[in-house]
Design an enzyme around this catalytic site. Sequence first.
Site, PDB file in Angstrom:
ATOM      1  NE  ARG A  29     -43.129 -43.551  40.330  1.00 18.35           N
ATOM      2  CZ  ARG A  29     -43.141 -43.049  39.095  1.00 18.35           C
ATOM      3  NH1 ARG A  29     -42.228 -43.409  38.216  1.00 18.35           N
ATOM      4  NH2 ARG A  29     -44.071 -42.188  38.731  1.00 18.35           N
ATOM      5  CE1 TYR A  56     -45.418 -41.035  35.081  1.00 16.48           C
ATOM      6  CE2 TYR A  56     -44.732 -38.732  35.294  1.00 16.48           C
ATOM      7  CZ  TYR A  56     -44.689 -40.046  35.742  1.00 16.48           C
ATOM      8  OH  TYR A  56     -43.931 -40.375  36.833  1.00 16.48           O
ATOM      9  CG  HIS A 104     -38.623 -41.027  39.139  1.00 11.92           C
ATOM     10  ND1 HIS A 104     -38.249 -42.334  38.988  1.00 11.92           N
ATOM     11  CD2 HIS A 104     -37.489 -40.289  39.074  1.00 11.92           C
ATOM     12  CE1 HIS A 104     -36.923 -42.391  38.834  1.00 11.92           C
ATOM     13  NE2 HIS A 104     -36.451 -41.159  38.881  1.00 11.92           N
TER      14      HIS A 104
HETATM   15  C1  LIG Z   1     -27.970 -44.052  32.316  1.00  9.19           C
HETATM   16  C2  LIG Z   1     -29.069 -43.200  32.880  1.00  9.19           C
HETATM   17  N1  LIG Z   1     -30.030 -42.724  32.051  1.00  9.19           N
HETATM   18  C3  LIG Z   1     -31.030 -41.969  32.550  1.00  9.19           C
HETATM   19  C4  LIG Z   1     -31.069 -41.659  33.880  1.00  9.19           C
HETATM   20  C5  LIG Z   1     -32.212 -40.822  34.458  1.00  9.19           C
HETATM   21  N2  LIG Z   1     -33.105 -41.708  35.221  1.00  9.19           N
HETATM   22  C6  LIG Z   1     -33.044 -41.758  36.565  1.00  9.19           C
HETATM   23  S1  LIG Z   1     -34.130 -42.873  37.196  1.00  9.19           S
HETATM   24  C7  LIG Z   1     -34.696 -43.279  35.657  1.00  9.19           C
HETATM   25  C8  LIG Z   1     -35.795 -44.312  35.495  1.00  9.19           C
HETATM   26  C9  LIG Z   1     -35.417 -45.662  35.958  1.00  9.19           C
HETATM   27  O1  LIG Z   1     -36.543 -46.491  35.904  1.00  9.19           O
HETATM   28  P1  LIG Z   1     -36.546 -47.925  36.505  1.00  9.19           P
HETATM   29  O2  LIG Z   1     -35.278 -48.624  36.178  1.00  9.19           O
HETATM   30  O3  LIG Z   1     -37.807 -48.572  36.099  1.00  9.19           O
HETATM   31  O4  LIG Z   1     -36.534 -47.673  38.088  1.00  9.19           O
HETATM   32  P2  LIG Z   1     -37.625 -46.947  38.988  1.00  9.19           P
HETATM   33  O5  LIG Z   1     -37.210 -45.499  39.048  1.00  9.19           O
HETATM   34  O6  LIG Z   1     -38.949 -47.128  38.362  1.00  9.19           O
HETATM   35  O7  LIG Z   1     -37.531 -47.589  40.326  1.00  9.19           O
HETATM   36  C10 LIG Z   1     -34.043 -42.545  34.668  1.00  9.19           C
HETATM   37  C11 LIG Z   1     -34.328 -42.661  33.232  1.00  9.19           C
HETATM   38  C12 LIG Z   1     -30.020 -42.146  34.711  1.00  9.19           C
HETATM   39  N3  LIG Z   1     -30.001 -41.913  36.029  1.00  9.19           N
HETATM   40  N4  LIG Z   1     -29.051 -42.923  34.183  1.00  9.19           N
END
Ligand SMILES: Cc1ncc(C[n+]2csc(CCOP(=O)(O)OP(=O)(O)O)c2C)c(N)n1
Length: 358
Positions: free
Chosen positions: A256, A269, A260
Amino acid sequence: MSMIKILDSTGKADPELEPNISKEKLVKMLEYMILVRLLDEKGMRLQRQGRISFSIPSTGQEATQIGAVAALSPEDWIFPAYREPGMAFYRGLPLEDLVNHWFINEKDPQKGRRLPGLFGSKQFRYVNPSAPIGTQIIQAAGAGYAHKYLSENLVDIVFFGDGATSSSDFHSGLNFGAVFKTPTIFFCQNNQWAISVPLSRQTGATSLVDKAQGYGLPGVQVDGNDILAVYNVVKEAVKRAKAGDGPTFIEAVTYRAGPHTSSDDPTRYRPKEELEKWKKLDPISRFEKYLRAKGYITQEGIEEIRSSFDNKLNNLISEAEKLKPPSLKTLFSDVYSELPWHLEEQFNELNALKGRNA
Ligand SMILES: Cc1ncc(C[n+]2csc(CCOP(=O)(O)OP(=O)(O)O)c2C)c(N)n1
Ligand SMILES: [Mg+2]
């Protein structure tokens, strides 16, 4: 498990693995990668200028989304996470729909009900993403079961991040898919981070692809910044699914490169050197080099693609910004086929309060 790669960093393809794709299709794939990058730049700038509320970039992850959609049939269903918008545009979703959605105006097809970036399209079989991480994995396994039950010769592909592999839906979805041999492709975009949480906090396994074995599924690790390699592994997974051999788990190793979302500051970070290292593996420049070496496109041609999308988007943005927000009535529609009396009453009250015509 070795990682599948076809293009080296200079854009040279391994002749044994190079897929047979027409020049027109290869150029289309590049066009949509360029579009995705441009949308990210515009989205982030508009958000910083306070003109839209939110933006979700997928910079650095263009090869996964475009390589995968190019390997599917238009009838196959896509269950995106939120970093795959290029798949919808590649299939024909009008850019105007996205721009109106960004501005949450009266032409927003999502009627202002979704966070900008979390859009779907029934027409293009690009399912509305769900905000809770991982939920789309079980939805896709269930849809796969339905295709099988109805003897439809369709495949569904579901995208999720490295962070989502820690969700219970990851286990439920892969387990269900493997047991019932659903025609589902589980596509993990391992972009190394889940907001500020690194991959090392998601798993004790050496690599995410190792998890496939525990479900009895074939697992493939692919260079996610190599569009030709992504195309090949998805094509192969489609073939397995359509032959009735069940799901494939794909781990695409990528990065990425941006934040985010527009609400995040990754400089707090993650080390700068890490970004510098991955920038050298940029999926677009690698693919551009490949196409230039083949004589399929010139540098001027690449610039033309970019400026033509840029002009189109600028026009759409100035039009979208002039429009009114969705009407108040949309707050009350689409739940009941006929509006119940108490909601009608609330609508009239709200309308009078706002002094605004619905
Ligand atoms: C159940 C849940 N917990 C926390 C969140 C907050 N949240 C949104 S995106 C994210 C990270 C997801 O990371 P990843 O699966 O690696 O996908 P990326 O964003 O890196 O594409 C989090 C923790 C959420 N949306 N849903
Ligand atoms: Mg991630």
